[in-house]
Design an enzyme around this catalytic site. Sequence first.
Site, PDB file in Angstrom:
ATOM      1  N   ASP A  43       0.628  -6.680   5.210  1.00 31.67           N
ATOM      2  CA  ASP A  43      -0.071  -7.937   5.513  1.00 31.67           C
ATOM      3  C   ASP A  43       0.872  -9.055   5.941  1.00 31.67           C
ATOM      4  O   ASP A  43       0.589  -9.781   6.896  1.00 31.67           O
ATOM      5  CB  ASP A  43      -0.889  -8.397   4.299  1.00 31.67           C
TER       6      ASP A  43
ATOM      7  N   THR B 186       0.808  -1.222   0.000  1.00 32.03           N
ATOM      8  CA  THR B 186       0.000   0.000   0.000  1.00 32.03           C
ATOM      9  C   THR B 186       0.841   1.272   0.000  1.00 32.03           C
ATOM     10  O   THR B 186       0.488   2.256  -0.649  1.00 32.03           O
ATOM     11  CB  THR B 186      -0.909  -0.006   1.254  1.00 32.03           C
TER      12      THR B 186
ATOM     13  N   GLN C  71      -1.762 -20.301  20.833  1.00 32.37           N
ATOM     14  CA  GLN C  71      -2.661 -19.431  20.078  1.00 32.37           C
ATOM     15  C   GLN C  71      -2.778 -18.056  20.716  1.00 32.37           C
ATOM     16  O   GLN C  71      -3.304 -17.130  20.106  1.00 32.37           O
ATOM     17  CB  GLN C  71      -4.064 -20.058  20.012  1.00 32.37           C
ATOM     18  N   CYS C  72      -2.312 -17.936  21.972  1.00 34.64           N
ATOM     19  CA  CYS C  72      -2.438 -16.641  22.667  1.00 34.64           C
ATOM     20  C   CYS C  72      -1.521 -15.607  22.035  1.00 34.64           C
ATOM     21  O   CYS C  72      -0.493 -15.928  21.465  1.00 34.64           O
ATOM     22  CB  CYS C  72      -2.066 -16.792  24.144  1.00 34.64           C
TER      23      CYS C  72
HETATM   24  N1  ASP Z   1      -2.420  -5.850   0.918  1.00 35.62           N
HETATM   25  C1  ASP Z   1      -1.381  -4.880   1.196  1.00 35.62           C
HETATM   26  C2  ASP Z   1      -0.059  -5.620   1.224  1.00 35.62           C
HETATM   27  O1  ASP Z   1       0.245  -6.237   2.220  1.00 35.62           O
HETATM   28  C3  ASP Z   1      -1.649  -4.184   2.476  1.00 35.62           C
HETATM   29  C4  ASP Z   1      -0.575  -3.212   2.885  1.00 35.62           C
HETATM   30  O2  ASP Z   1       0.348  -2.909   2.169  1.00 35.62           O
HETATM   31  O3  ASP Z   1      -0.645  -2.716   4.014  1.00 35.62           O
HETATM   32  O4  ASP Z   1       0.668  -5.595   0.256  1.00 35.62           O
END
Ligand code: ASP
Length: 347
Positions: free
Chosen positions: A95, A18, A281-282
């Site tokens: 991500d 992003t 999992q915590c």
């Molecule tokens: N989907 C995007 C990515 O991980 C989200 C981001 O950049 O924050 O490339």
Amino acid sequence: MTLKESEISLLIIYTGGTIGMVQDPQTGALKPFNIENLYKHIPVLESYPFRIDSVSFDPLVDSSGIDPDFITELASVIEENYESYDGFVVLHGSDTMAYTASFLSFMLENLNKPVILTGAQLPLGVLRSDGRENFINAIEIASAQEDGTPMVPEVAIYFENKLYRGNRTHKANAEDFNAFRSENHPALANIGVHIKYNQNYILKPNFKKIKVHKTLDNNIIVIKLFPGLNKNTFHAMLNTPGLKGVILETYGSGNAPDKEWFVEEITDAVKRGTLIVNITQCEAGAVVAGKYATSLPLYEAGVIPGYDMTTEAAIAKMMYLTGRGYPLEKQKKLMVTSLRGELSVNT
Ligand code: ASP
């Protein structure tokens, strides 16, 4: 040797995500920015008294699509440029940033320079973007030195005023600018008016020559326990042809059902030579072998405790260790040893 500020050099590696979107002045639409024009898009970079070069992945990737080839390519870019630069800033989608940071931490053995990953929740081209501040602070941190030694000679993630060890971090929020957490290790630096480095928590350089390990074995699986996990699917997953390792995400401090079929499946898999690592999992805390009676059968069957590793770090470490081709006993030993500050046992 202490470098003059003007002698410091950084490499920006733009992989996608992003952060790299800017508004096309003609159409107003968001599109990936051209890293060649880095200074045009972020003119403030011209104020830095040192060299900032850049390279760009082609094609740029949304980080949800990354794979071992992408990570290997990224490690190669760092390897090829390692001697020429004092630090690296990796622009990456948020991500899977914690995964990439975890992989790089294991692949870059004897890393003595900063590799700072950053990104944004809103593109650089959007007025309220968090990208500009994240980018500028990542540059500050990657170039920071004391007596000629980098302040942060490790793989770290910078996001919204915090610098975290990469292999301790995970993305915890899909909307907040403050998207990352490092529950089991304190921030390496807190950023406000001043950048305050927490030197006690930052890895020390060892001044050895870097070794870059580029073979990752992805014959592994993550199995998250849930009430109702059934015998057939569990059996099928553990009997996947070629399977070498399992990250078992258990409850609380490492607890699992003590049903006979469950323990039998685990025992058989361990006997077949599968590396099984228990992590919780915590969000915070560690698995503690044998704290509750319900965790005992796992260890009796030969499951290895992953202590307080994140899932991301456990996956990266397992693919790294199996990729190195170590004998199983050595993989087990290294799994419970802190190699890059990824777990709190033996650190
Ligand atoms: N989907 C995007 C990515 O991980 C989200 C981001 O950049 O924050 O490339």
